[in-house]
Each structure stands twice: as C-alpha cells, then as structure tokens.
Design a protein around this motif. Structure first.
Motif, mmCIF file in Angstrom:
data_model
loop_
_atom_site.group_PDB
_atom_site.id
_atom_site.type_symbol
_atom_site.label_atom_id
_atom_site.label_comp_id
_atom_site.label_asym_id
_atom_site.label_seq_id
_atom_site.Cartn_x
_atom_site.Cartn_y
_atom_site.Cartn_z
ATOM 1 N N SER A 87 54.140 50.475 13.170
ATOM 2 C CA SER A 87 55.223 50.627 12.197
ATOM 3 C C SER A 87 56.606 50.463 12.818
ATOM 4 O O SER A 87 57.551 50.083 12.125
ATOM 5 N N ASN A 88 56.765 50.754 14.121
ATOM 6 C CA ASN A 88 58.120 50.706 14.678
ATOM 7 C C ASN A 88 58.394 49.465 15.539
ATOM 8 O O ASN A 88 59.397 49.401 16.238
ATOM 9 N N ILE A 89 57.504 48.474 15.465
ATOM 10 C CA ILE A 89 57.732 47.233 16.225
ATOM 11 C C ILE A 89 58.242 46.103 15.332
ATOM 12 O O ILE A 89 58.589 45.037 15.816
ATOM 13 N N GLN A 90 58.273 46.365 14.016
ATOM 14 C CA GLN A 90 58.628 45.302 13.080
ATOM 15 C C GLN A 90 60.132 45.016 13.108
ATOM 16 O O GLN A 90 60.959 45.929 13.112
ATOM 17 N N SER A 91 60.481 43.729 13.154
ATOM 18 C CA SER A 91 61.890 43.311 13.115
ATOM 19 C C SER A 91 61.928 41.850 12.687
ATOM 20 O O SER A 91 60.885 41.214 12.491
ATOM 21 N N GLU A 92 63.130 41.316 12.540
ATOM 22 C CA GLU A 92 63.258 39.893 12.192
ATOM 23 C C GLU A 92 62.706 39.016 13.304
ATOM 24 O O GLU A 92 62.170 37.942 13.060
ATOM 25 N N GLU A 93 62.832 39.473 14.542
ATOM 26 C CA GLU A 93 62.351 38.690 15.692
ATOM 27 C C GLU A 93 60.841 38.850 15.898
ATOM 28 O O GLU A 93 60.184 37.967 16.448
ATOM 29 N N PHE A 94 60.287 39.990 15.489
ATOM 30 C CA PHE A 94 58.859 40.256 15.716
ATOM 31 C C PHE A 94 58.260 40.833 14.435
ATOM 32 O O PHE A 94 58.361 42.019 14.154
ATOM 33 N N SER A 95 57.637 39.966 13.646
ATOM 34 C CA SER A 95 57.082 40.397 12.358
ATOM 35 C C SER A 95 55.562 40.243 12.346
ATOM 36 O O SER A 95 54.984 39.689 11.417
ATOM 37 N N PHE A 96 54.921 40.752 13.403
ATOM 38 C CA PHE A 96 53.469 40.661 13.534
ATOM 39 C C PHE A 96 52.870 42.060 13.372
ATOM 40 O O PHE A 96 53.456 43.044 13.833
ATOM 41 N N PRO A 97 51.683 42.166 12.755
ATOM 42 C CA PRO A 97 51.058 43.486 12.597
ATOM 43 C C PRO A 97 50.737 44.160 13.928
ATOM 44 O O PRO A 97 50.709 45.386 14.019
ATOM 45 N N GLY A 98 50.479 43.366 14.958
ATOM 46 C CA GLY A 98 50.139 43.957 16.245
ATOM 47 C C GLY A 98 50.030 42.912 17.339
ATOM 48 O O GLY A 98 50.432 41.759 17.174
ATOM 49 N N HIS A 99 49.449 43.340 18.474
ATOM 50 C CA HIS A 99 49.293 42.465 19.640
ATOM 51 C C HIS A 99 48.537 41.170 19.314
ATOM 52 O O HIS A 99 48.955 40.073 19.679
ATOM 53 N N THR A 100 47.379 41.336 18.672
ATOM 54 C CA THR A 100 46.441 40.214 18.520
ATOM 55 C C THR A 100 47.048 39.056 17.748
ATOM 56 O O THR A 100 46.865 37.886 18.111
ATOM 57 N N ASP A 101 47.782 39.370 16.674
ATOM 58 C CA ASP A 101 48.348 38.309 15.838
ATOM 59 C C ASP A 101 49.385 37.492 16.616
ATOM 60 O O ASP A 101 49.460 36.269 16.475
ATOM 61 N N TYR A 102 50.171 38.177 17.431
ATOM 62 C CA TYR A 102 51.169 37.467 18.241
ATOM 63 C C TYR A 102 50.483 36.601 19.298
ATOM 64 O O TYR A 102 50.858 35.440 19.511
ATOM 65 N N LEU A 103 49.460 37.155 19.955
ATOM 66 C CA LEU A 103 48.727 36.394 20.973
ATOM 67 C C LEU A 103 48.057 35.173 20.359
ATOM 68 O O LEU A 103 47.999 34.111 20.976
ATOM 69 N N ASN A 104 47.565 35.330 19.133
ATOM 70 C CA ASN A 104 46.908 34.213 18.458
ATOM 71 C C ASN A 104 47.892 33.074 18.217
ATOM 72 O O ASN A 104 47.524 31.898 18.258
ATOM 73 N N GLN A 105 49.157 33.422 17.987
ATOM 74 C CA GLN A 105 50.182 32.391 17.794
ATOM 75 C C GLN A 105 50.563 31.742 19.123
ATOM 76 O O GLN A 105 50.729 30.526 19.212
ATOM 77 N N GLU A 106 50.699 32.549 20.163
ATOM 78 C CA GLU A 106 51.233 32.068 21.430
ATOM 79 C C GLU A 106 50.192 31.389 22.325
ATOM 80 O O GLU A 106 50.536 30.546 23.151
#
Length: 349
Positions: A128-147
């Motif tokens: 809940s506290n990692i969400q921002s305009e720069e980082f709008s991923f539910p968690g680690h896995t979704d970001y890793l899947n993109q990168e």
C-alpha cells in the motif's frame, strides 16, 4: 564460465525499513559462513543499517560502497542508494519509507539486469505504501515481469515441495474467469521449463489441483474442471509434458500425494499457499520462475507487529539466499550443457 561460490554476488533489496526486513537480512548475514557461499550486496544506506544493527544488537561488519565496482568478496557490502537520513517508526505504514523500499528495489533490479549482481533476494515490502506515479505496480513480481524477459510465475519452494499458482493476487470471485486454456498452457510450460533448467529435473511430473470442491465431482459442483482444466491438461500431456489432474484439493496434501510429483499447481492463491506454509514450517521461499534472471524472497511479509523488537525469525530469508545460489548454479550447469552437450557427455564418461 563457472564461478567460485564466494564470487556469486547476491543483491539484496532492503524492503520496508519500518518492518522486519532489515532485521532478517542482518541476522542471516551474522553467520560468517554465508560469506563463504556468496558476496552479499545490500541496496540501502550504510549509516541507517549501522544504526539498525546497534538497535537490534547484531554482530555484523558492514562495508559501505558507492559504486558496484567497489564490491568486495568476503564483506557485507552496502551500496549507498541514498545519502539522506530516513525517519523510522517501526510498525508504521509510511509512504516516505515506502519510497526508499522502491529506490532500493529499482536499483537492485537494474544491477540484476546489467549483470553486476548474479541473483536478487528481496526483503518484504508493504504494497500500500509503495504506490506512486513513478511506481504503480502491485508488488515486486509485476515490476520484474516488465523489466526482465519471460513470464513471471510465483513458485513456492522448500526442499522437494514446490507449489505454483495458475492465478495469484486475484479475488476469489474472479478466479474462474481467469482460467483459460492459454493461461494454463503458459503456466505449466513455465513450471516445466523451470524444473528442468533451475532444479535439474529431467522429466518433471506436475500435478494440477481442481478449482471446485471434489474437483467438481464430474460437473455436479461446478464445471470448470470438465470444460476447461481437463481438456487443457489432456492436450498439454499429449504434447509431451507430464502433467496430471485435476485433483481434489482438500485431501491432496493431507494424504501426501504431493510427494509423488516434482511440482503442484494450485488454481488460486490460498489453495496453494495455506498447505505450503503449513508444511514448510517457516523455511519456505518464494521464487519468481519464468524470468531470465533469478529472484527469491522469504515467504512472509513486513511483520509490522514485531518490527524493531529483535524477535523476527530469519530462517526463511536465509533459505531465500541459499535457494537463489542453488538455482544460479543449476541454471549455469544447464546452460553449459545446452551449449556444450558433447563436452558434458565426455565428463560423465
């Protein structure tokens, strides 16, 4: 090219600093034998970790660095991702603290992508506290899947127990509509490839659990098994993957049926994770299968209720480090075999 164990560079993202992440990281590295297995690099700030080690009364020597080319084997390296101080309040959900969890994770992922670290182990974040305009991923896995290249899949592992998911963070009332032949095929192919490449299992056997009670009872209690799961599994089996099911989930683990298979795939999150966490006794590891790089994490969250008290159990985090190293070695051996099959055969003879 084979790496010596101590030269396997394990990147570690710090997670939520108001949680137990720093504690389980430092406790895991307090055992000096860890430095014989790898070279750890924590993406954070050496001053804040020095403060936390004193607060928690932990005996670890930290080596602060500003660039990845300063990493030293035999040291617990802390790469300074930021310089400023951070106001910590254990157990509190804080957006500012969440932003530092993101900074650490993004920088560590970049290093993983560029090959300056070999594997990544992530400490828990608060979604809940990692969400921002720069980082709008539910968690680690979704970001890793993109990168990173591939199709990310959550695979919970502990010794020979491996539990994957067809759907992960999906509400229960939406699970059925997500179960398509395409999804089932992709997930099973990913797990099959992972078992071969990352765990050294030549012809893996995979079990799939049904969605409904008693696996639908031939359509009496729901028809997803008859209409979707069974036809998809039959096609995949005929294509050469040893997949079996769908099995009734309620007795599958209690009767020890899981021991006959190299992996079990649950249809939704709690169907797989409740029995896994019951059987793994705090030693479980969350492995992100299906990517071109290796990432593991402990099987627990931020532990806000016990943060800062010095009582967090670090065993799962230690196991996450061990698993990342083992998978890295297994993948290197597999890639060497694929590249030089005749050379491997000669060695065996």
């Amino acid at each position: 090219m084979t790496k010596r164990p101590e030269n396997i560079i394990v990147g570690i993202s710090i997670g939520d600093l108001n949680g137990i992440g720093s504690e389980v990281i430092l406790k895991s590295l307090e055992d000096t034998r860890m430095l014989e297995l790898c070279t750890p690099v924590i993406f954070a700030n050496v001053k804040i970790l020095s403060f936390l080690k004193k607060q928690l009364n932990l005996n670890v020597n930290l080596h602060g660095i500003d660039k990845v080319d300063q990493i030293l084997p035999g040291k617990i390296n802390v790469l300074n991702v930021w310089r400023e101080g951070v106001n910590l309040e254990f157990g509190k959900v804080d957006e500012n603290v969440g932003s530092y969890a993101v900074k650490s994770f993004v920088e560590a992922t970049k290093a993983l992508k560029e090959g300056t670290i070999d594997v990544l182990v992530t400490a828990p974040i608060n979604k809940s506290n990692i969400q921002s305009e720069e980082f709008s991923f539910p968690g680690h896995t979704d970001y890793l899947n993109q990168e990173l290249e591939g199709n990310a899949l959550m695979l919970m592992i502990q010794d020979n127990l491996r539990v994957g998911l067809l759907t992960d963070h999906v509400p229960i009332n939406e699970v059925a509509k997500h179960l398509t032949e395409d999804l089932i095929r992709k997930k099973i192919q990913t797990i099959n490839q992972t078992l071969v490449r990352d765990f050294g299992i030549n012809k893996p056997k995979i079990a799939v659990l049904g969605l409904n009670p008693h696996s639908g009872d031939n359509g009496v209690i729901g028809d997803e098994e008859e209409k979707v799961l069974k036809p998809a599994l039959k096609k995949i089996f005929e294509e050469g993957i040893l997949v079996f099911g769908p099995y009734s989930a309620d007795g599958f683990f209690g009767s020890n049926q899981y021991e006959k298979y190299d992996a079990v795939i649950a249809t939704y999150h709690d169907q797989g994770l409740i029995p896994f966490k019951t059987l793994s006794f705090g030693k479980g590891v969350n492995y992100t299968a299906g990517l071109n790089k290796i990432r593991t994490s402990p099987d627990h969250g931020t532990g806000f209720d016990i943060a800062g008290k010095g009582i967090a159990d670090h065993q799962s985090f230690s196991e996450a480090i061990y698993a990342a190293i083992d998978i890295f070695k297994s993948r290197m051996a597999y890639e060497e075999m694929v590249a030089n099959p005749l050379k491997i055969k000669e060695k065996q003879l």
